[in-house]
Design an enzyme around this catalytic site. Structure first.
Site, PDB file in Angstrom:
ATOM      1  N   GLY A 258       3.157   4.705  13.195  1.00 20.35           N
ATOM      2  CA  GLY A 258       3.739   3.497  13.881  1.00 20.35           C
ATOM      3  C   GLY A 258       3.535   3.038  15.199  1.00 20.35           C
ATOM      4  O   GLY A 258       3.200   1.694  15.455  1.00 20.35           O
TER       5      GLY A 258
ATOM      6  N   GLU B 234       9.630   1.507  10.839  1.00 20.93           N
ATOM      7  CA  GLU B 234      10.581   2.357  10.489  1.00 20.93           C
ATOM      8  C   GLU B 234      10.196   3.722  10.498  1.00 20.93           C
ATOM      9  O   GLU B 234       9.376   4.108   9.587  1.00 20.93           O
ATOM     10  CB  GLU B 234      11.404   2.070   9.021  1.00 20.93           C
ATOM     11  CG  GLU B 234      11.758   0.781   8.520  1.00 20.93           C
ATOM     12  CD  GLU B 234      13.269   0.578   9.402  1.00 20.93           C
ATOM     13  OE1 GLU B 234      13.688   1.497   9.857  1.00 20.93           O
ATOM     14  OE2 GLU B 234      13.863  -0.294   9.189  1.00 20.93           O
TER      15      GLU B 234
ATOM     16  N   LYS C 195       1.053  -1.164   0.030  1.00 23.38           N
ATOM     17  CA  LYS C 195       0.034  -0.146  -0.042  1.00 23.38           C
ATOM     18  C   LYS C 195       0.740   1.418  -0.091  1.00 23.38           C
ATOM     19  O   LYS C 195       1.422   1.349   1.064  1.00 23.38           O
ATOM     20  CB  LYS C 195      -1.097  -0.156   1.078  1.00 23.38           C
ATOM     21  CG  LYS C 195      -1.932   1.034   1.094  1.00 23.38           C
ATOM     22  CD  LYS C 195      -2.688   1.564   2.352  1.00 23.38           C
ATOM     23  CE  LYS C 195      -1.722   2.776   2.906  1.00 23.38           C
ATOM     24  NZ  LYS C 195      -1.738   3.847   2.034  1.00 23.38           N
TER      25      LYS C 195
ATOM     26  N   GLU D 139      10.269  16.403  14.733  1.00 20.42           N
ATOM     27  CA  GLU D 139      10.736  16.259  13.295  1.00 20.42           C
ATOM     28  C   GLU D 139      10.094  17.061  12.389  1.00 20.42           C
ATOM     29  O   GLU D 139       8.881  17.376  12.333  1.00 20.42           O
ATOM     30  CB  GLU D 139      10.436  14.722  12.809  1.00 20.42           C
ATOM     31  CG  GLU D 139      10.958  14.500  11.776  1.00 20.42           C
ATOM     32  CD  GLU D 139      10.652  13.288  11.083  1.00 20.42           C
ATOM     33  OE1 GLU D 139       9.300  12.573  11.000  1.00 20.42           O
ATOM     34  OE2 GLU D 139      11.409  12.044  10.712  1.00 20.42           O
TER      35      GLU D 139
ATOM     36  N   GLY E  60       7.063   5.107   8.007  1.00 23.95           N
ATOM     37  CA  GLY E  60       6.161   6.516   8.029  1.00 23.95           C
ATOM     38  C   GLY E  60       6.405   6.870   9.195  1.00 23.95           C
ATOM     39  O   GLY E  60       7.422   6.858  10.088  1.00 23.95           O
TER      40      GLY E  60
HETATM   41  P1  NAD Z   1       2.550   8.682   7.580  1.00 25.56           P
HETATM   42  O1  NAD Z   1       2.614   7.934   8.660  1.00 25.56           O
HETATM   43  O2  NAD Z   1       1.572   9.562   7.392  1.00 25.56           O
HETATM   44  O3  NAD Z   1       2.145   7.667   6.261  1.00 25.56           O
HETATM   45  C1  NAD Z   1       2.753   6.196   6.067  1.00 25.56           C
HETATM   46  C2  NAD Z   1       2.068   5.707   5.380  1.00 25.56           C
HETATM   47  O4  NAD Z   1       1.114   4.768   6.231  1.00 25.56           O
HETATM   48  C3  NAD Z   1       1.187   5.885   4.147  1.00 25.56           C
HETATM   49  O5  NAD Z   1       1.043   4.856   3.174  1.00 25.56           O
HETATM   50  C4  NAD Z   1      -0.297   6.237   4.966  1.00 25.56           C
HETATM   51  O6  NAD Z   1      -1.392   6.166   4.047  1.00 25.56           O
HETATM   52  C5  NAD Z   1      -0.147   5.064   5.967  1.00 25.56           C
HETATM   53  N1  NAD Z   1      -0.797   5.211   7.185  1.00 25.56           N
HETATM   54  C6  NAD Z   1      -0.944   6.210   7.882  1.00 25.56           C
HETATM   55  N2  NAD Z   1      -1.600   5.875   9.155  1.00 25.56           N
HETATM   56  C7  NAD Z   1      -1.858   4.596   9.135  1.00 25.56           C
HETATM   57  C8  NAD Z   1      -2.226   3.634  10.053  1.00 25.56           C
HETATM   58  N3  NAD Z   1      -2.758   3.907  11.150  1.00 25.56           N
HETATM   59  N4  NAD Z   1      -2.311   2.238   9.634  1.00 25.56           N
HETATM   60  C9  NAD Z   1      -1.991   1.766   8.472  1.00 25.56           C
HETATM   61  N5  NAD Z   1      -1.461   2.699   7.495  1.00 25.56           N
HETATM   62  C10 NAD Z   1      -1.195   3.859   7.809  1.00 25.56           C
HETATM   63  O7  NAD Z   1       3.929   8.990   6.977  1.00 25.56           O
HETATM   64  P2  NAD Z   1       4.320   9.971   5.752  1.00 25.56           P
HETATM   65  O8  NAD Z   1       3.851  11.350   6.174  1.00 25.56           O
HETATM   66  O9  NAD Z   1       3.870   9.323   4.513  1.00 25.56           O
HETATM   67  O10 NAD Z   1       5.998  10.035   5.998  1.00 25.56           O
HETATM   68  C11 NAD Z   1       6.706  10.645   6.400  1.00 25.56           C
HETATM   69  C12 NAD Z   1       7.034  10.096   7.903  1.00 25.56           C
HETATM   70  O11 NAD Z   1       7.912   8.828   7.468  1.00 25.56           O
HETATM   71  C13 NAD Z   1       8.387  10.917   8.719  1.00 25.56           C
HETATM   72  O12 NAD Z   1       7.871  10.733  10.132  1.00 25.56           O
HETATM   73  C14 NAD Z   1       9.578  10.153   8.299  1.00 25.56           C
HETATM   74  O13 NAD Z   1      10.654  10.209   9.207  1.00 25.56           O
HETATM   75  C15 NAD Z   1       9.006   8.752   8.006  1.00 25.56           C
HETATM   76  N6  NAD Z   1       9.933   7.894   7.500  1.00 25.56           N
HETATM   77  C16 NAD Z   1      10.633   6.945   8.210  1.00 25.56           C
HETATM   78  C17 NAD Z   1      11.619   6.140   7.498  1.00 25.56           C
HETATM   79  C18 NAD Z   1      12.430   5.077   8.184  1.00 25.56           C
HETATM   80  O14 NAD Z   1      13.162   4.514   7.492  1.00 25.56           O
HETATM   81  N7  NAD Z   1      12.576   5.090   9.358  1.00 25.56           N
HETATM   82  C19 NAD Z   1      11.729   6.361   5.895  1.00 25.56           C
HETATM   83  C20 NAD Z   1      11.118   7.467   5.344  1.00 25.56           C
HETATM   84  C21 NAD Z   1      10.283   8.243   6.267  1.00 25.56           C
END
Ligand code: NAD
Length: 484
Positions: free
Chosen positions: A238, A255, A181, A388, A233
């Site tokens: 997470g 992650e 997804k 962040e 994300g």
């Molecule tokens: P986000 O958490 O909003 O979304 C990430 C993904 O998860 C999207 O596909 C979203 O639709 C889905 N999602 C959101 N809430 C969910 C839930 N409760 N259950 C299941 N799926 C859900 O994050 P974002 O804004 O897309 O990305 C930015 C974040 O990602 C930043 O905090 C960044 O630090 C983190 N990130 C971490 C790494 C790592 O390797 N540690 C790498 C890249 C980005």
């Protein structure tokens, strides 16, 4: 993008499936603020179909029970087909999220192909079974590595292609099947992935793609047909996913976010350090999880570093991400731009001193741009040093002595990346050992496909990449034999 890309189907069970609903999701260019494409919004019925397809593919003998070499061959065919489409994938990502194109060519075009080849080789060289001499009773134990099953892979928008592949490549190498997804902001490039899977003749159902936002993600995470969740994300999402998986006793890799520190030592070369920091702290316009955004400098050198970091940030080219000389593109969305601007405002209102940037570039009327921004003399307790930002915003923090620098580096909710800058590599390695983090760079920060990557504290649970990344898609079975 000269023309729109509108998809009408979903990639499920190795073919293009008519979606359950006619609802679509629009993709907006962060550069032009115009719609550039659309794709169907998956319903729970589509997700059910994708999970069923992945489960069936797991049971069929044409995937999980292939020999490692047969599976590696299929993965290499997939890599070859993806390589033919690398430029298409890279430009599609840039049009969706504003990633500077030179970075996209490597990270989103070439890197996913490299990862598939790395894991194909690793699958071949990792025997699925080993025999051990039993103890204390005489006998033999066969230890088997079996695929964990159906994987829900959930990716963010910042590096959509490579971060999906951090999950897909080891999962396939282990003999798992995947329901991916992607983020709604960056789903169009997953159609290129699906085209490559079809062209490579991957068995039906080995990879499926469902679309949508957090709601569809939540449904997928809790789906009874899923055996493991691999998520990249935000820390907030997470935590929620971790709770759900904990309740279900479902393996999960998380992650998450970061607020990493660059420790600049008193023996560092100013010019080399600041040049290195441009990449280590502002890659992808700051929209990278492991960025060293808290720059810790010796108080005695603080004026020198503030001036040098300010000049570096002010000199970065901001603009069209398709221009190869652009270093800072737009933020992915209006929402993300507003989030970054509001954190800058908060930094200002808490008394922070901005030495460059601090708003939207005056010469760019259109596009979700934020100026590269530097806060000087930041207090590590302030919001700008703790949250962040996920944008081109740096905080320079002064320290008194190495122990103080380490205390500041470790005084964070997060522990994902970090760097040290010094003319003495051994001194740098000593510092690296004392930082609470999952990964760390001495005078650089480069991910290594062969070594684990992940976070401690609020930056996550588990590791991706390397043999450890493969192991997280395998479960172990011990078979005890009476014979020695
Ligand atoms: P986000 O958490 O909003 O979304 C990430 C993904 O998860 C999207 O596909 C979203 O639709 C889905 N999602 C959101 N809430 C969910 C839930 N409760 N259950 C299941 N799926 C859900 O994050 P974002 O804004 O897309 O990305 C930015 C974040 O990602 C930043 O905090 C960044 O630090 C983190 N990130 C971490 C790494 C790592 O390797 N540690 C790498 C890249 C980005």
């Amino acid at each position: 993008m000269t023309s729109r890309t509108d998809h009408t189907a979903l990639f499920i069970d190795g073919a293009w499936r008519t979606p359950d609903s006619s609802e679509t999701i629009q993709v907006v260019s962060p550069l032009t603020e115009q719609e550039i494409g659309s794709f169907p919004a998956s319903t729970t019925t589509d997700v059910d179909a994708a999970v069923t397809s992945a489960r069936n593919a797991l049971r069929r003998s044409d995937w999980a029970e292939l020999s490692p070499t047969e599976r590696a061959d299929a993965i290499r065919r997939f890599a070859d087909e993806l390589e033919k489409r690398a430029e298409d994938r890279a430009t599609t990502v840039t049009h969706q999220n504003g990633m500077p194109i030179e970075l996209a060519r490597f990270a989103e075009g070439a890197a996913p192909v490299q990862l598939l080849r790395y894991y194909a080789n690793l699958a071949e060289s990792t025997p699925p079974e080993e025999r051990r001499v039993s103890q204390p009773m005489p006998g033999t134990t066969i230890v088997r590595r079996e695929p964990i099953g159906v994987v829900a892979a959930i990716a963010p928008w910042n590096f959509p292609a490579v971060l999906s592949m951090f999950k897909i490549a080891p999962a396939l190498a282990a003999g798992c099947t995947v329901v991916l997804k992607p983020s709604p902001e960056t789903t169009l490039d997953s159609y290129v992935l699906a085209e490559a899977a079809i062209a490579a003749d991957l068995p039906a159902g080995v990879i499926n793609v469902v679309t949508g936002g957090p709601e569809i993600g939540r449904y997928l995470v809790a789906h009874p047909g899923i055996d493991k969740v691999a998520f990249t994300g935000s820390t907030a999402a997470g935590r929620h996913i971790g709770e759900v998986c904990g309740g279900m006793l479902r393996p999960v890799t998380l992650e998450l976010g970061g607020k990493s520190a660059a420790l600049v030592l008193d023996d560092a070369d100013v010019e080399q350090t600041v040049t290195g920091l441009a990449t280590a702290s502002l890659l992808n316009s700051g929209q990278t999880c492991y960025m060293s955004t808290r720059i810790l400098v010796p108080r005695s050198h603080s004026r020198t570093y503030i001036d040098a970091i300010t000049a570096m940030a002010a000199g970065l080219q901001v603009g069209d991400p398709m221009d190869p000389s652009t270093f800072v593109g737009p933020m992915v969305s209006a929402r993300q731009r507003d989030r970054v601007l509001s954190l800058i405002e908060q930094g200002r209102s808490e008394g922070g001193t901005i030495t460059t940037g601090g708003g939207r570039p005056t010469d760019l009327d259109t596009g979700f741009f934020v100026e590269p921004t530097v806060f000087a003399d930041v207090n590590n307790a302030s919001t700008i040093a703790r949250q962040e930002v996920f944008g081109p915003v740096l905080s320079v923090i002064s320290y008194d002595g190495v122990d103080d620098a380490l205390a500041l580096a470790n005084d964070s909710e997060y522990g994902l990346g970090g760097t040290v800058w010094t003319s003495d590599e051994e001194r740098g390695i000593e510092i690296a050992r004392r930082v609470e983090t999952g990964s760390f760079g001495v005078n650089t920060f480069n991910l290594d496909w062969g070594s684990p990557f992940g976070g401690v504290k609020a930056s996550g649970v588990g590791r991706e990449l390397g043999p450890e990344g493969l192991a997280s898609y395998q479960q172990l079975k011990s078979i005890f034999l009476a014979s020695s």
